[in-house]
Design an enzyme around this catalytic site. Structure first.
Site, mmCIF file in Angstrom:
data_model
loop_
_atom_site.group_PDB
_atom_site.id
_atom_site.type_symbol
_atom_site.label_atom_id
_atom_site.label_comp_id
_atom_site.label_asym_id
_atom_site.label_seq_id
_atom_site.Cartn_x
_atom_site.Cartn_y
_atom_site.Cartn_z
ATOM 1 N N HIS A 1 3.699 6.404 -60.208
ATOM 2 C CA HIS A 1 3.575 5.217 -59.346
ATOM 3 C C HIS A 1 2.197 4.574 -59.503
ATOM 4 C CE1 HIS A 1 5.422 3.404 -55.456
ATOM 5 N NE2 HIS A 1 4.730 2.489 -56.118
ATOM 6 N N GLU B 1 8.703 11.023 -53.844
ATOM 7 C CA GLU B 1 7.458 11.183 -54.582
ATOM 8 C C GLU B 1 6.536 12.143 -53.854
ATOM 9 O OE1 GLU B 1 5.833 7.289 -55.141
ATOM 10 O OE2 GLU B 1 7.486 6.606 -56.414
#
Length: 403
Positions: free
Chosen positions: A286, A263
């Site tokens: 997220h 990420e």
């Protein structure tokens, strides 16, 4: 340790309420709105007493080796897999997290995504923004009467179970541990049994290393044709290449993914994934626990744990240290002794105190695995020489003195 000497480093946009609690406790707080990589952390961690992180900052053994003044880590989130817990324990660093604070936010996102995919709202929305009016019921369904399969029946899975049932869904769940079914939910003995029946499969497993690649090609192949898939747990537990293949073939009708193996570190950074560009696929950065309510609650919860740990030695709900909370009588000196859990440590500590005429006012011991944690209060007589003797014991990992 006094409050004026406590330096706190908060990363990844920790809620302002956490800062307020820590500052009001007399701590010196520095906040950074992004994650730091290992080398950046090593450069900044000198002199830091407490560090607060979220999911993107990794506290490694190298970081802990450089963190000579660090006494506690706060994960302002549910998971702690981004922290080397064994190394933290070995260095006498206590770890806290927020296991319940964002549960409702994650569950509400899952419910919203299940409804959105079942009604194919993402496709309708995209067409409308392109100026196309496509009023049709084709491929759109109610969630009522459909079967939800929950993989991982912990705090999030159980609350999702209750809300899904209130929407009229049939709920199945699979968990490797024995869990009490809530409402009318039914437990499946194997994951394969769940996949054979579920119209929607949602993952809520933890971040332990053993769960890496937990859900892959064989599992997607076992899902019902036209079913939906959600992962709001950990990015590394799913084979996303296999998921893309099954979506492109039409076997999986839609997916919602909030977590990824890699990420971006900061807001605005480029996001890359094999799932981009697929129809009826919802990708979110997220944000399962990223509501203002959840982040405020998490900030208050973990900051409170920091405050209580520094000022009283409370380890209640610690991830890696035995949980103790001993009320403190006014005017006492408190010794906080984290040690290796071997027989006789407490007797030797009390022997050293007794030899110097120190009367113990209150004491509590807790052990867990390889660690022991004892809190000892005395009204008078505890000298620097006694402290040095306890600190020099071969079993001692860390000794703190609270005046």
């Amino acid at each position: 340790m006094t409050a004026g000497k406590v330096r706190v480093l908060l990363l990844e946009q920790i809620h302002p309420d956490a800062v307020e609690i820590l500052v009001s406790s007399g701590f010196e707080v520095e906040s950074i709105d992004r994650a730091l990589d290992e080398n950046e952390l090593i450069e900044r961690i000198a002199g830091v007493t407490l560090i607060g992180i979220r999911s993107k900052t990794h506290i490694t053994a190298r970081v802990l080796e450089a963190a000579t003044d660090l006494v506690a880590i706060g994960a302002f989130c549910i998971g702690t897999n981004q922290i080397d817990l064994a190394a933290a324990s070995a260095h006498g660093v206590t770890v806290f997290n927020a296991p319940f604070s964002n549960t409702r936010s994650v569950v509400e996102l899952a419910i919203a995504e299940i409804i959105s995919m079942t009604r194919r709202l993402t496709e309708k929305n995209a067409l409308m923004h392109d100026g196309v009016w496509d009023k049709s019921a084709e491929g759109a369904h109610e969630v009522r009467g459909r079967t939800l399969g929950i993989v991982g029946y912990g705090n999030i899975g159980t609350q999702l179970s209750v809300l899904a049932e209130s929407l009229g869904m049939k709920v199945l769940f699979f968990d490797t541990a024995d869990k009490l079914a809530l409402g009318n939910a039914q437990r499946c003995l194997t994951l394969k049994d769940l996949l054979a029946e579920a119209d929607v499969v949602t993952l809520h497993v933890d971040g332990r290393p053993a769960n890496a690649n937990f859900f892959g090609e064989d599992d997607f192949a076992a899902m019902r044709p036209g079913s939906l898939f959600l992962n709001l747990s950990r990015g590394f537990v799913v084979d996303y290449v296999a998921l893309r293949s099954h979506i492109e073939r039409g076997h999986i009708a839609g997916a919602a993914v909030d977590v990824f193996p890699v990420e971006p570190k900061g807001r605005g950074d480029e996001f890359r994934s094999e799932l981009r560009g697929l129809a009826n696929v919802i990708l979110t950065p997220h944000i399962g626990g990223s509501t203002e309510e959840a982040q405020q609650d998490i900030g208050r919860f973990v900051a409170g744990k920091f405050r209580d740990f520094v000022l009283s030695g409370s380890t209640s709900m610690s991830v890696n240290v035995p949980g103790l909370a001993l009320p403190r009588a006014q005017g006492t000196l408190r010794l906080i002794h984290l040690h290796r859990n071997v027989p006789g440590v407490l007797a030797r500590v009390n022997g050293l105190l007794a030899e110097s005429g120190v009367n113990v006012e209150a004491q509590m011991l807790g052990t867990s695995g390889e660690l022991g944690y004892v809190v000892t209060d005395s009204a008078s007589g505890t000298t620097q020489a006694i402290v040095d003797q306890i600190r020099a014991m071969p079993e001692t990992i860390r000794l703190r003195v609270i005046f």
